[in-house]
Design a protein around this motif. Structure first.
Motif: not given
Length: 249
Positions: A137-140, A165-167, A214-223
């Motif tokens: 994950r990343i530190a934010q 936790l980085a979308a 464009d898809a509006g993905v902000l959370r609950t995702a994996v890259i």
């Protein structure tokens, strides 16, 4: 009595394991992460079970509830999304239960990265292309990352990276990985894996950020970033090779 940390799976209610469902059905108290765990799973609990959403509770309050239920003689289901072994905050709860002398067990679940790979119809480890998967994950706005675990450092390995936790910060992810993977490296983002509103985005590292926006993905995702995502020309594994000596253990 026992506290059971149960992996609820990535989202679809039927992806909980049989053991998880049976354990859930036997517990008189269930603490669940309401923002992440599908409500349908709560139907597995006994009709008279005490259900408590932990979304607005801090660690002290959660621990109090677990210890109290144990003291009242109840088995407790602590229902977490995905699998408890990664990014679940289970370790700190276990530490508190150890201090309180409360026994617990862990029931594994299907992790988000596995559900994402299934949605992509991809094996993440491909012979001669990539045999290493890094979950990170990343530190934010959350807990700081340990030294040496930043994306730039991990990216030097060239391994398939699964960034949780980085979308919301996909531009930063791309910027840090481009020097190591290149603009043409396959990349994908899967949001709400296994759910009816699942979003699957495929592309390359230089274009995936715009797709996410464009898809509006902000959370609950994996890259996911790595060459195995696009591998087509690769050798067969030794596992089923006709040259393998199947009499050797």
């Amino acid at each position: 009595m026992t506290v059971y940390f149960i992996g609820a799976g990535p989202g679809a209610a039927d992806l909980i394991t049989l053991r998880g469902a049976r354990t859930l059905a036997a517990c008189q108290v269930c603490l669940y992460a309401g923002s992440l765990v599908p409500r349908e799973l709560l139907a597995e609990c006994p009709p008279d079970a005490r259900l408590l959403d932990t979304a607005q509770l801090d660690l002290d309050r959660i621990t109090e509830e677990l210890v109290r239920a144990h003291g009242e003689g109840h088995d407790v289901a602590r229902l977490h999304s995905g699998d408890p072994s990664v990014f679940s905050a289970v370790a700190e709860q276990m530490r508190r239960l150890d201090a309180a002398g409360v026994p617990y067990e862990v029931v594994p679940g299907v992790p988000a990265f596995a559900a994402a790979a299934a949605a992509l119809k991809r094996e993440l480890t491909v012979p001669t292309v990539g045999q290493t998967v890094i979950l990170t994950r990343i530190a934010q706005q959350a807990t700081a990352m340990p030294d040496g675990e930043d994306l730039a450092t991990l990216g030097r390995s060239g391994a398939l990276l699964v960034v949780h936790l980085a979308a919301r910060y996909v531009d930063r992810v791309v910027d840090e990985l481009l020097p190591h993977y290149g603009v043409d490296c396959p990349a994908a983002v899967v949001a709400y894996a296994s759910r009816p509103d699942e979003v699957v985005l495929r592309g390359t590292l230089d274009g995936i950020a715009q797709q996410v926006k464009d898809a509006g993905v902000l959370r609950t995702a994996v890259i996911m970033v790595g060459r195995t995502l696009g591998a087509e020309q690769f050798g067969d594994s030794h596992l089923y090779s006709p040259e393998r000596d199947r009499h050797v253990c």
